[in-house]
Scaffold this motif. Structure first.
Motif, mmCIF file in Angstrom:
data_model
loop_
_atom_site.group_PDB
_atom_site.id
_atom_site.type_symbol
_atom_site.label_atom_id
_atom_site.label_comp_id
_atom_site.label_asym_id
_atom_site.label_seq_id
_atom_site.Cartn_x
_atom_site.Cartn_y
_atom_site.Cartn_z
ATOM 1 N N VAL A 232 20.008 -64.347 21.359
ATOM 2 C CA VAL A 232 19.007 -63.840 20.412
ATOM 3 C C VAL A 232 19.663 -62.680 19.678
ATOM 4 C CG1 VAL A 232 16.909 -62.435 20.281
ATOM 5 C CG2 VAL A 232 16.909 -64.521 21.636
ATOM 6 N N GLN B 180 13.579 -72.082 32.578
ATOM 7 C CA GLN B 180 13.974 -70.749 32.104
ATOM 8 C C GLN B 180 12.714 -69.956 31.742
ATOM 9 O OE1 GLN B 180 15.971 -69.217 28.011
ATOM 10 N NE2 GLN B 180 17.375 -70.482 29.179
ATOM 11 N N TYR C 174 15.141 -65.001 31.943
ATOM 12 C CA TYR C 174 15.400 -64.364 30.639
ATOM 13 C C TYR C 174 14.719 -63.006 30.575
ATOM 14 C CZ TYR C 174 10.938 -66.011 28.308
ATOM 15 O OH TYR C 174 9.641 -66.262 27.920
ATOM 16 N N PHE D 47 16.362 -57.513 31.411
ATOM 17 C CA PHE D 47 16.314 -56.051 31.222
ATOM 18 C C PHE D 47 14.978 -55.622 30.589
ATOM 19 C CE2 PHE D 47 21.144 -56.491 30.371
ATOM 20 C CZ PHE D 47 21.414 -56.549 31.725
ATOM 21 N N SER E 102 13.974 -57.018 27.635
ATOM 22 C CA SER E 102 14.198 -57.216 26.195
ATOM 23 C C SER E 102 14.511 -55.888 25.491
ATOM 24 C CB SER E 102 13.000 -57.960 25.581
ATOM 25 O OG SER E 102 13.455 -58.755 24.504
ATOM 26 N N GLY F 290 15.385 -52.444 24.042
ATOM 27 C CA GLY F 290 15.206 -51.129 24.658
ATOM 28 C C GLY F 290 15.427 -51.142 26.160
ATOM 29 N N ALA F 291 15.537 -52.314 26.744
ATOM 30 C CA ALA F 291 15.877 -52.491 28.162
ATOM 31 C C ALA F 291 15.044 -51.632 29.124
ATOM 32 C CB ALA F 291 17.371 -52.228 28.374
ATOM 33 N N ARG G 292 21.500 -60.109 27.384
ATOM 34 C CA ARG G 292 21.939 -60.028 25.982
ATOM 35 C C ARG G 292 22.427 -58.617 25.700
ATOM 36 N NH1 ARG G 292 18.950 -57.910 21.634
ATOM 37 N NH2 ARG G 292 16.923 -58.138 22.663
ATOM 38 N N SER G 293 23.528 -58.502 24.957
ATOM 39 C CA SER G 293 23.980 -57.205 24.472
ATOM 40 C C SER G 293 24.786 -57.426 23.205
ATOM 41 C CB SER G 293 24.846 -56.496 25.520
ATOM 42 O OG SER G 293 25.306 -55.263 24.990
ATOM 43 N N ASN H 71 26.631 -54.729 22.346
ATOM 44 C CA ASN H 71 27.488 -53.553 22.521
ATOM 45 C C ASN H 71 28.789 -53.980 23.221
ATOM 46 O OD1 ASN H 71 28.719 -51.375 23.899
ATOM 47 N ND2 ASN H 71 26.830 -50.179 23.777
ATOM 48 N N ARG I 216 29.728 -52.491 26.663
ATOM 49 C CA ARG I 216 28.916 -53.015 27.772
ATOM 50 C C ARG I 216 29.328 -54.437 28.114
ATOM 51 N NH1 ARG I 216 23.017 -51.135 25.628
ATOM 52 N NH2 ARG I 216 23.048 -49.057 26.528
ATOM 53 N N TYR J 136 29.783 -57.758 34.836
ATOM 54 C CA TYR J 136 28.872 -57.364 35.915
ATOM 55 C C TYR J 136 29.533 -57.614 37.259
ATOM 56 C CZ TYR J 136 25.556 -57.352 32.136
ATOM 57 O OH TYR J 136 24.932 -57.082 30.948
HETATM 58 P P1 NDP Z 1 17.407 -58.621 27.524
HETATM 59 O O1 NDP Z 1 16.317 -58.455 28.526
HETATM 60 O O2 NDP Z 1 18.708 -59.185 27.955
HETATM 61 O O3 NDP Z 1 17.616 -57.156 26.896
HETATM 62 C C1 NDP Z 1 18.413 -56.908 25.787
HETATM 63 C C2 NDP Z 1 18.404 -55.408 25.560
HETATM 64 O O4 NDP Z 1 19.062 -54.765 26.653
HETATM 65 C C3 NDP Z 1 19.144 -55.003 24.297
HETATM 66 O O5 NDP Z 1 18.386 -53.978 23.680
HETATM 67 C C4 NDP Z 1 20.474 -54.447 24.827
HETATM 68 O O6 NDP Z 1 20.983 -53.450 23.973
HETATM 69 C C5 NDP Z 1 20.054 -53.866 26.172
HETATM 70 N N1 NDP Z 1 21.151 -53.832 27.135
HETATM 71 C C6 NDP Z 1 22.086 -54.790 27.372
HETATM 72 N N2 NDP Z 1 22.942 -54.406 28.333
HETATM 73 C C7 NDP Z 1 22.529 -53.176 28.748
HETATM 74 C C8 NDP Z 1 23.037 -52.273 29.699
HETATM 75 N N3 NDP Z 1 24.128 -52.549 30.407
HETATM 76 N N4 NDP Z 1 22.370 -51.107 29.868
HETATM 77 C C9 NDP Z 1 21.273 -50.820 29.125
HETATM 78 N N5 NDP Z 1 20.768 -51.640 28.176
HETATM 79 C C10 NDP Z 1 21.393 -52.813 27.990
HETATM 80 O O7 NDP Z 1 16.907 -59.377 26.169
HETATM 81 P P2 NDP Z 1 16.327 -60.762 25.704
HETATM 82 O O8 NDP Z 1 14.838 -60.695 25.697
HETATM 83 O O9 NDP Z 1 17.007 -61.117 24.456
HETATM 84 O O10 NDP Z 1 16.740 -61.846 26.802
HETATM 85 C C11 NDP Z 1 18.069 -62.304 26.945
HETATM 86 C C12 NDP Z 1 18.258 -63.762 26.536
HETATM 87 O O11 NDP Z 1 17.327 -64.617 27.192
HETATM 88 C C13 NDP Z 1 18.033 -64.062 25.041
HETATM 89 O O12 NDP Z 1 19.093 -63.621 24.231
HETATM 90 C C14 NDP Z 1 17.841 -65.559 25.083
HETATM 91 O O13 NDP Z 1 19.106 -66.198 25.173
HETATM 92 C C15 NDP Z 1 17.013 -65.732 26.356
HETATM 93 N N6 NDP Z 1 15.550 -65.752 26.071
HETATM 94 C C16 NDP Z 1 14.879 -66.946 26.189
HETATM 95 C C17 NDP Z 1 13.524 -67.042 25.919
HETATM 96 C C18 NDP Z 1 12.829 -68.361 26.079
HETATM 97 O O14 NDP Z 1 11.664 -68.484 25.644
HETATM 98 N N7 NDP Z 1 13.444 -69.360 26.682
HETATM 99 C C19 NDP Z 1 12.729 -65.870 25.491
HETATM 100 C C20 NDP Z 1 13.506 -64.642 25.442
HETATM 101 C C21 NDP Z 1 14.861 -64.610 25.728
HETATM 102 P P3 NDP Z 1 22.491 -53.517 23.379
HETATM 103 O O15 NDP Z 1 22.583 -54.756 22.531
HETATM 104 O O16 NDP Z 1 22.594 -52.243 22.592
HETATM 105 O O17 NDP Z 1 23.428 -53.548 24.546
#
Ligand code: NDP
Length: 310
Positions: free
Chosen positions: A24, A190, A216, A219, A221, A223-224, A261-262, A264, A267, A272
């Motif tokens: 995403v 998922q 999914y 974190f 989404s 702002g984690a 997802r990131s 950055n 990171r 992990y």
């Molecule tokens: P996540 O829960 O993975 O959170 C992403 C956020 O976490 C971003 O703001 C990111 O910021 C931050 N982050 C990443 N790594 C760290 C870290 N080490 N420390 C602190 N903050 C961190 O987000 P999603 O909701 O996108 O879920 C992940 C994936 O799941 C999606 O990309 C998608 O592939 C899947 N998904 C599937 C859905 C479905 O309906 N099947 C619905 C929602 C998601 P930064 O980029 O700055 O690192």
């Protein structure tokens, strides 16, 4: 040892890397997207990408993958790639898949998911992806969501375009219907999962039926927020790792796939590490959500699909 090296067996005889890169991509992060994907595959050693027709990134992802294949940085068969059929194409998952394969410039995906157990009333090209009336209410079609999965079974059985099929955002009730009415057990389900939303009944149901759970929004989404929980930070200190490492291992230690997802690169590059969380750590983490369940992805179209705490 890296959690990125863990693989989990699927019920079709193949296996899936336990940590997959979520794709995403918020509009303002489209610039860093290429760097994020290249860093994930080349520097961090990710071998699993989770994408979808709906995310609008498959064209870019396809270009990035082609470049990596041509430069010899990675081979197609070393990657596990998932895409999904969106409810606006519920009646034609073959079109959804063909669109995705064309954009991704691939002959097959390793896993093809039904994105939601819902049917939207859109045109034959799946437009608009989320149809709404003048009051902003989603316009549902009157078809049966299970028809999508039945058509995906035909694709699975009769073509080489998908190695496995599965579902996403399915409740226990929806899975019970699917298991009764079809003859291919989904390889995965998922859904949103983290210590604030442990959904133990659904996890147990999936694992009892050999359906791998994919978490999914691990974190919470954008702002984690889940990384900020006090217990997650206490455990991070105890094991000398980051809060994100704790949240990834919360799933991998329990035999589940997780899709962080990131955008950055620092990171992403870090990856992990494996963290030896104990049964007590896992129970304490899950207790947070048992006491106060919190769902972060609350799309209005998801209200009626039978998932708890929507
Ligand atoms: P996540 O829960 O993975 O959170 C992403 C956020 O976490 C971003 O703001 C990111 O910021 C931050 N982050 C990443 N790594 C760290 C870290 N080490 N420390 C602190 N903050 C961190 O987000 P999603 O909701 O996108 O879920 C992940 C994936 O799941 C999606 O990309 C998608 O592939 C899947 N998904 C599937 C859905 C479905 O309906 N099947 C619905 C929602 C998601 P930064 O980029 O700055 O690192």
């Amino acid at each position: 040892m890296s959690a990125l090296d863990i693989r989990i067996p699927l019920n079709n005889g193949t296996s899936i890397p336990a940590v997959g890169m979520g794709t995403v991509c918020p509009e303002d992060k489209k610039g860093p997207f290429k760097k994020a994907i290249v860093t994930a595959i080349v520097d961090a050693g990710y071998r699993h990408l989770d994408t979808a027709w709906f995310y609008g990134v498959e064209e870019d992802l396809g270009d990035i993958l082609q470049e990596l294949f041509q430069e010899g940085k990675i081979k197609r068969e070393e990657l596990f790639i998932t895409t999904k059929c969106w409810p606006s194409l519920w009646n034609n998952p073959e079109k959804s898949l063909n669109d995705s394969l064309k954009s991704l410039k691939l002959d097959y995906v390793d896993l093809f998911l039904q994105h939601w157990p819902l049917t939207f009333k859109s045109d034959a090209n799946g437009q608009p992806p989320v149809p709404r009336d003048d009051n902003g209410k989603v316009i549902f079609d009157d078809g049966d969501f299970l028809d999508t999965y039945k058509k995906m079974i035909d694709i699975y059985k009769n073509t080489d375009k998908v190695k496995a099929i599965g579902v996403s955002n399915y409740s226990i009730g929806n899975l019970e219907r699917l298991l009764k009415e079809t003859d291919v057990v989904p390889a995965v389900n998922q859904f949103e999962l983290h210590p604030q939303l442990p959904l133990q009944d659904l996890v147990d149901f999936c694992q009892d039926h050999k359906i791998v759970v994919e978490a999914y929004s691990a974190f919470g989404s954008g702002g984690a927020p889940v990384t900020k929980l006090p217990l997650v930070n206490e455990l991070a200190k105890k094991y000398n790792v980051t809060p994100a490492d704790i949240l990834i291992n919360y799933h991998t230690v329990s035999g589940r796939v997780v899709l962080p997802r990131s955008q950055n690169p620092e990171r992403i590059k870090k990856g992990y590490p494996k963290v030896p969380l104990t049964k007590e750590d896992l129970e304490n983490l899950a207790e947070i959500g048992e006491l106060k369940p919190t769902r972060y992805i609350k799309e209005d179209w998801g209200k009626d699909i039978g998932m708890p705490y929507w």
